[in-house]
Design a protein around this motif. Sequence first.
Motif, PDB file in Angstrom:
ATOM      1  N   VAL A 360       0.839  -1.204   0.000  1.00 45.09           N
ATOM      2  CA  VAL A 360       0.000   0.000   0.000  1.00 45.09           C
ATOM      3  C   VAL A 360       0.869   1.247   0.000  1.00 45.09           C
ATOM      4  CG1 VAL A 360      -1.594   1.352   1.412  1.00 45.09           C
ATOM      5  CG2 VAL A 360      -2.021  -1.075   1.050  1.00 45.09           C
ATOM      6  N   MET A 361       1.928   1.266   0.811  1.00 49.67           N
ATOM      7  CA  MET A 361       2.793   2.440   0.880  1.00 49.67           C
ATOM      8  C   MET A 361       3.548   2.655  -0.427  1.00 49.67           C
ATOM      9  SD  MET A 361       4.208   2.463   4.808  1.00 49.67           S
ATOM     10  CE  MET A 361       4.353   0.699   5.020  1.00 49.67           C
ATOM     11  N   LYS A 378       2.891   6.122  10.685  1.00 48.81           N
ATOM     12  CA  LYS A 378       2.752   5.338  11.913  1.00 48.81           C
ATOM     13  C   LYS A 378       2.697   3.845  11.594  1.00 48.81           C
ATOM     14  CE  LYS A 378       0.412   8.961  14.562  1.00 48.81           C
ATOM     15  NZ  LYS A 378      -0.826   9.360  15.284  1.00 48.81           N
ATOM     16  N   LEU A 379       2.012   3.497  10.497  1.00 50.85           N
ATOM     17  CA  LEU A 379       1.944   2.091  10.085  1.00 50.85           C
ATOM     18  C   LEU A 379       3.333   1.551   9.770  1.00 50.85           C
ATOM     19  CD1 LEU A 379       0.341  -0.426   9.241  1.00 50.85           C
ATOM     20  CD2 LEU A 379       0.094   0.602   6.966  1.00 50.85           C
ATOM     21  N   PHE A 380       4.156   2.356   9.121  1.00 50.74           N
ATOM     22  CA  PHE A 380       5.509   1.899   8.806  1.00 50.74           C
ATOM     23  C   PHE A 380       6.308   1.643  10.077  1.00 50.74           C
ATOM     24  CE2 PHE A 380      10.003   2.879   8.243  1.00 50.74           C
ATOM     25  CZ  PHE A 380      10.348   1.904   7.326  1.00 50.74           C
ATOM     26  N   GLY A 387       8.369  -6.913  12.800  1.00 47.00           N
ATOM     27  CA  GLY A 387       8.811  -7.884  11.805  1.00 47.00           C
ATOM     28  C   GLY A 387       9.538  -9.077  12.377  1.00 47.00           C
ATOM     29  N   ARG A 388      10.449  -8.875  13.313  1.00 44.36           N
ATOM     30  CA  ARG A 388      11.269  -9.982  13.798  1.00 44.36           C
ATOM     31  C   ARG A 388      10.515 -10.942  14.702  1.00 44.36           C
ATOM     32  NH1 ARG A 388      15.011  -8.318  18.400  1.00 44.36           N
ATOM     33  NH2 ARG A 388      13.735  -7.064  19.777  1.00 44.36           N
ATOM     34  N   CYS A 434      14.651  -1.448   3.693  1.00 46.19           N
ATOM     35  CA  CYS A 434      14.951  -0.747   2.442  1.00 46.19           C
ATOM     36  C   CYS A 434      14.012   0.429   2.187  1.00 46.19           C
ATOM     37  CB  CYS A 434      14.873  -1.713   1.257  1.00 46.19           C
ATOM     38  SG  CYS A 434      16.247  -2.882   1.151  1.00 46.19           S
ATOM     39  N   PHE A 435      12.794   0.346   2.703  1.00 46.02           N
ATOM     40  CA  PHE A 435      11.812   1.393   2.409  1.00 46.02           C
ATOM     41  C   PHE A 435      12.140   2.658   3.188  1.00 46.02           C
ATOM     42  CE2 PHE A 435       7.707   3.556   2.885  1.00 46.02           C
ATOM     43  CZ  PHE A 435       7.356   3.670   1.547  1.00 46.02           C
ATOM     44  N   ASP A 436      12.093   3.779   2.527  1.00 39.68           N
ATOM     45  CA  ASP A 436      12.317   5.086   3.149  1.00 39.68           C
ATOM     46  C   ASP A 436      10.975   5.801   3.240  1.00 39.68           C
ATOM     47  OD1 ASP A 436      13.108   7.605   3.959  1.00 39.68           O
ATOM     48  OD2 ASP A 436      14.899   7.626   2.713  1.00 39.68           O
ATOM     49  N   PRO A 437      10.402   5.947   4.441  1.00 41.17           N
ATOM     50  CA  PRO A 437       9.067   6.566   4.540  1.00 41.17           C
ATOM     51  C   PRO A 437       9.035   8.014   4.099  1.00 41.17           C
ATOM     52  CG  PRO A 437      10.047   6.284   6.714  1.00 41.17           C
ATOM     53  CD  PRO A 437      10.933   5.558   5.759  1.00 41.17           C
TER      54      PRO A 437
END
Length: 468
Positions: A360-361, A378-380, A387-388, A434-437
Amino acid sequence: MSTATARMRALLGVPGSTLRGLPQLCECHGCGLVQRSRDLQPGQIMHCERCDTKLGVRRSNPPIATPLAFCLTSAVLYLLSITQPVLTISIYGRSRTITLFTGPIELLRDGWGIVGGLIALVTIVLPAVVILLMLGILFGALHHRLPLRVTAMMRWYDRLRPWSMIEVYMLGVLVAYTKLIDLADIQVGVAVYALAGLMLTLGVTDSTLDTDVIWSRRRVRLAHRHPVHRPFGPEIDIHEVPPPPEHMVSCLSCGLVCCSPTRLSCEECVGACPRCGARLYRRKPDSVRRTMALIFSAVVLYLPANVLPVMTIIKLNRGGDHTILQGVGELYDAGMLPLALLVFFASVTVPVLKVLGLCVMCFATWRGSANRLVLRSKLFRIIDFVGRWSMIDVFMISILVAVVHFDALANVNADAGMMSFAAVVILTIFAADCFDPRVMWDAAGLNGPAFGETRSPARAARAERAQA
């Protein structure tokens, strides 16, 4: 410039001499807003004005003595956890005792060396590494001027700390214990109590560490004046007027905002941080594409991870294969509803929500959407944190494989589903990393024209149609 600093820049192979520090500014790594930093009093927290991301906190405890005491305690507890038994199982007059090393060794013998190495890495090697790094940081911070080696330790600690999964391993021990109660007599070893204490002391060490105090002991070359936009214009005081956004970059390791007299690239490395020596990028390179590639790989492996059996349980020549969902059902049938919900949420729901959330992001970034940006930020943060915890099942299987090894009486063997599931967890962790918000806010046009080249393809097409 010191010899050590020059050597570091030479090793990095990037220019760093033109960058100067701007300690009076800070950039939110959640939305990219550059704002004035505040002098915080003990116990105060600074949040971003736009997305409410925590930017800084001033601890009320002694900044060095308190985390040092807990870190030394962590070292003692770690030695106990690797030298003492974790569990002892007795079945039909035969007993078996396991340590932290037994699970990875048994997986290696059964042909699952990659998973065994992964478990050994996150439960034995990296906890020791992060404890040693923290001890080096705290002892180095006792100096009036922070040594350069401590800045490298700070960078590596920040990268490796999330991969020290003692907390997740403890939940794996709890799940394995509940599955073994009906199979045999179980005795909890000293290592379990040591691991529980280690989990707490590592958490308290992080919560009492004041990184701003440590970084303040590292001297950097500060910027006092900066040229204006027009060529050959007079210099202005940056304390009154900040530099243009295209001349600024913030360090993801130490948080220092730097400026350059020239325009900086948005995707390429722009130099080395004058405080910690880390490579500086205004945004993570190819953030959306790399994230989507990792998500696609995780989706491909998610189906076999849930369809294929993760382990085989045999007792007196009876038993069969077990998938993740069957394990959840067994906990529910045994009346352990809270534990069944925990395993279901961590092993089934979290990977799906992480994949959907990141998709979605990425799609919203491609579209250049400005809707619910604060909610997406906030979701990110939630995705990056949880995750872990999906590694619970992998740790539980390694414990069962190690402890239930009695030939014809009872055996637990790992299966292919465990390998696929471990790969899914690792890939989703890398995808979130890897994702940069900040690119979500860039694509929506909220970080100014400095990031026009990172504008989303859909938004650029709409702009071209509007001009036509």
